[in-house]
Design a protein around this motif. Structure first.
Motif, short mmCIF file in Angstrom:
data_model
loop_
_atom_site.label_atom_id
_atom_site.label_comp_id
_atom_site.label_asym_id
_atom_site.label_seq_id
_atom_site.Cartn_x
_atom_site.Cartn_y
_atom_site.Cartn_z
N GLU A 1 -58.30 18.79 -15.33
CA GLU A 1 -59.66 19.03 -15.82
C GLU A 1 -59.87 20.53 -16.02
O GLU A 1 -59.22 21.34 -15.35
N LEU A 2 -60.79 20.92 -16.91
CA LEU A 2 -61.12 22.32 -17.06
C LEU A 2 -61.99 22.80 -15.91
O LEU A 2 -61.92 23.96 -15.50
N ASN A 3 -62.83 21.94 -15.39
CA ASN A 3 -63.69 22.30 -14.27
C ASN A 3 -62.91 22.12 -12.98
O ASN A 3 -62.84 21.04 -12.40
N LEU A 4 -62.28 23.22 -12.51
CA LEU A 4 -61.39 23.12 -11.35
C LEU A 4 -62.15 22.82 -10.07
O LEU A 4 -61.63 22.15 -9.17
N ALA A 5 -63.38 23.32 -9.95
CA ALA A 5 -64.16 23.03 -8.75
C ALA A 5 -64.48 21.55 -8.65
O ALA A 5 -64.45 20.96 -7.57
N GLN A 6 -64.74 20.92 -9.78
CA GLN A 6 -65.02 19.49 -9.81
C GLN A 6 -63.75 18.69 -9.53
O GLN A 6 -63.77 17.65 -8.87
N GLN A 7 -62.62 19.18 -10.04
CA GLN A 7 -61.36 18.46 -9.89
C GLN A 7 -60.93 18.34 -8.44
O GLN A 7 -60.25 17.38 -8.06
N VAL A 8 -61.32 19.31 -7.60
CA VAL A 8 -60.95 19.29 -6.19
C VAL A 8 -61.35 17.97 -5.52
O VAL A 8 -60.69 17.50 -4.59
N HIS A 9 -62.40 17.35 -6.02
CA HIS A 9 -62.92 16.14 -5.38
C HIS A 9 -62.40 14.85 -6.02
O HIS A 9 -62.80 13.77 -5.62
N MET A 10 -61.50 14.96 -7.00
CA MET A 10 -60.94 13.77 -7.61
C MET A 10 -59.93 13.10 -6.67
O MET A 10 -59.29 13.78 -5.86
N PRO A 11 -59.76 11.79 -6.75
CA PRO A 11 -58.78 11.09 -5.91
C PRO A 11 -57.37 11.64 -6.14
O PRO A 11 -56.97 11.91 -7.28
N ASN A 12 -56.62 11.79 -5.07
CA ASN A 12 -55.29 12.38 -5.15
C ASN A 12 -54.36 11.61 -6.09
O ASN A 12 -53.61 12.21 -6.87
N VAL A 13 -54.38 10.29 -6.02
CA VAL A 13 -53.48 9.48 -6.86
C VAL A 13 -53.83 9.66 -8.33
O VAL A 13 -52.94 9.77 -9.19
N LEU A 14 -55.11 9.75 -8.65
CA LEU A 14 -55.53 9.91 -10.04
C LEU A 14 -55.04 11.25 -10.59
O LEU A 14 -54.51 11.32 -11.71
N VAL A 15 -55.18 12.32 -9.81
CA VAL A 15 -54.70 13.63 -10.25
C VAL A 15 -53.19 13.59 -10.47
O VAL A 15 -52.68 14.09 -11.48
N THR A 16 -52.47 13.00 -9.54
CA THR A 16 -51.01 12.96 -9.63
C THR A 16 -50.54 12.20 -10.87
O THR A 16 -49.68 12.68 -11.62
N LEU A 17 -51.11 11.03 -11.12
CA LEU A 17 -50.68 10.23 -12.26
C LEU A 17 -51.03 10.92 -13.57
O LEU A 17 -50.24 10.90 -14.53
N ARG A 18 -52.19 11.54 -13.64
CA ARG A 18 -52.55 12.25 -14.87
C ARG A 18 -51.65 13.46 -15.10
O ARG A 18 -51.35 13.82 -16.23
N SER A 19 -51.21 14.09 -14.01
CA SER A 19 -50.34 15.26 -14.16
C SER A 19 -49.00 14.88 -14.79
O SER A 19 -48.40 15.69 -15.51
N THR A 20 -48.52 13.68 -14.54
CA THR A 20 -47.24 13.27 -15.13
C THR A 20 -47.33 13.20 -16.65
O THR A 20 -46.34 13.48 -17.35
N LEU A 21 -48.49 12.85 -17.17
CA LEU A 21 -48.67 12.83 -18.63
C LEU A 21 -48.65 14.24 -19.19
O LEU A 21 -48.10 14.48 -20.27
#
Length: 415
Positions: A70-90
């Motif tokens: 996400e562009l909003n890094l402060a908001q991203q801190v609160h995203m679920p860990n699995v969701l961040v990880t899976l999106r990072s692979t893309l």
């Protein structure tokens, strides 16, 4: 072991001013076995005729954020860990498709993501990870909003989420421990915040980061593990402080002046400009959730970044390729070539993403050139990037084949 023979390729050597004549290149296993300007006779598992096409080394981006979904890094801190990880692979797969076979993550990605790629669990470039970047309280890596107080007895929210690119640590003892922990967890190098920044909520761009004693302590810990420190820094004074304390690469460096650039050259420090990110933030940051206080900071550094390339060139500072894009803007990664080529020329832009990148990573002879013994990171390109970088732009439309470590990752060549 499997072998691939590329025949009749126009060979791109970043150390030469133009393409070489037709060459054959033999790949054996994960390395380049032989390079010849005469036809090679080899009983290869596959033979690929590249007549009319360019064969060049895989690209190196020294400043990515694989988990910045996400562009909003402060908001991203609160995203679920699995969701961040899976999106990072893309995001990583997109980098590889654009021809970046090696990237240095400048904060956020850790050893587990690197391990997932190396084991074949997901596709992506060769990763050099920094773990979480180190930031002082109120610095560029502190994503906490302004509040009435910060409770000293509560855990730092930046230290427990996959979506957090940085962690907060203060004092000489505190930063030593933080550096040691990141190295223990598998960081290849250590990233620090040596000035304020754009994407963070409470620090002016001109603010200093760590004290010199803290920086020296972090550099000492990295040196003790035979690695180095990269520092986010914008202003000339912040850059000079970091370089005097032993920092090896300066990230961004937009507000440099000539005396400071000459100091960098004297100390053998590198710079990794990231010009495309300011263009992206200016054009679409607000649209994708960048906070207003961050949008307001962009103009301060955008134009200065363009001028900084000429300053670094005049001083003789080696410039690595970096993009530093966040969230959906990561699709613009290759546009860094376009911006640089307009100022320093296409060949210098290509050199920054090949041989200089290899130097920074300590991988000379292994990355950045097509020579015997190097990793077989190879791109087939429709065009001559040394004259026009347009063939490197977009999402790999003019890069029909990408090979990483001897394995073809994408192949759109007609049979």
């Amino acid at each position: 072991m499997p072998t691939t023979l590329f025949k009749n390729a126009a060979l791109l050597d970043p150390l030469q001013s133009d393409l070489g004549g037709e060459h054959d290149v033999l790949v054996e296993g994960n390395v380049i076995k032989e390079v010849s300007d005469r036809p090679l006779q080899a009983n290869a598992d596959q033979v690929i005729d590249l007549k009319g096409k360019t064969l060049m080394p895989g690209l190196i981006d020294l400043h990515v954020h694989a988990v910045a979904v996400e562009l909003n890094l402060a908001q991203q801190v609160h995203m679920p860990n699995v969701l961040v990880t899976l999106r990072s692979t893309l995001l990583l797969r997109g980098m590889l498709r654009r021809g970046f076979t090696t990237v240095r993550d400048a904060g956020g990605a850790g050893y587990a993501l690197k391990q997932a790629i190396e084991s074949g669990l997901t596709d992506g470039p060769r990763l050099f990870v920094s773990g979480r970047a180190l930031s002082q309280t109120g610095g560029h890596g502190d994503m906490r909003a302004r509040s009435d107080y910060l409770a000293s007895d509560s855990p730092c929210p930046c230290c427990v989420r996959v979506g957090a690119l940085a962690r907060v640590a203060d004092g000489v003892d505190g930063v030593r421990k933080a550096a040691r922990e990141e190295l223990q967890m598998g960081a290849d190098q250590i990233k620090i915040m040596a000035s304020g920044g754009v994407a963070s909520p409470t620090d002016p761009v001109g603010a200093f980061g760590y004290s010199e004693d803290e920086i020296r302590a972090i550099v000492a810990e990295a040196h003790g593990r035979q690695t180095y420190v990269l520092a986010h820094a914008y202003t000339a004074e912040a850059i000079a402080r970091a370089v005097r304390c032993g920092v090896r690469t300066i990230e961004h460096g937009n507000l440099v002046d000539l005396p400071t650039a000459r100091l960098m050259a004297e100390k053998g420090a590198y710079v990794v400009p990231t010009l495309v990110t300011y263009e992206a933030l200016a054009n679409e940051g607000a649209q994708y959730g960048l906070p207003p206080e961050s949008v307001a900071k962009i103009a301060d550094v955008r134009d200065a970044g363009l001028r900084s390339l000429e300053i670094y060139r005049e001083a003789g500072v080696k410039m690595g390729f970096g993009s530093d894009l966040l969230g959906p803007s990561q699709r613009l990664q290759s546009d860094e070539f376009r911006i640089r080529a307009e100022i320093i020329g296409p060949r210098a832009a290509v050199v920054s993403a090949t041989v200089i990148g290899a130097e920074v990573l300590g991988m000379e002879g292994k990355l950045g050139r097509i020579v015997p013994g190097a990793f077989a990171d190879l791109l087939v390109v429709e065009g001559n990037p040394l004259r026009d970088v347009a063939c490197l732009l977009g999402q790999g439309e003019h890069i029909p084949l990408v090979m990483k470590a001897g394995t073809i990752q994408f192949n759109k060549l007609k049979a």
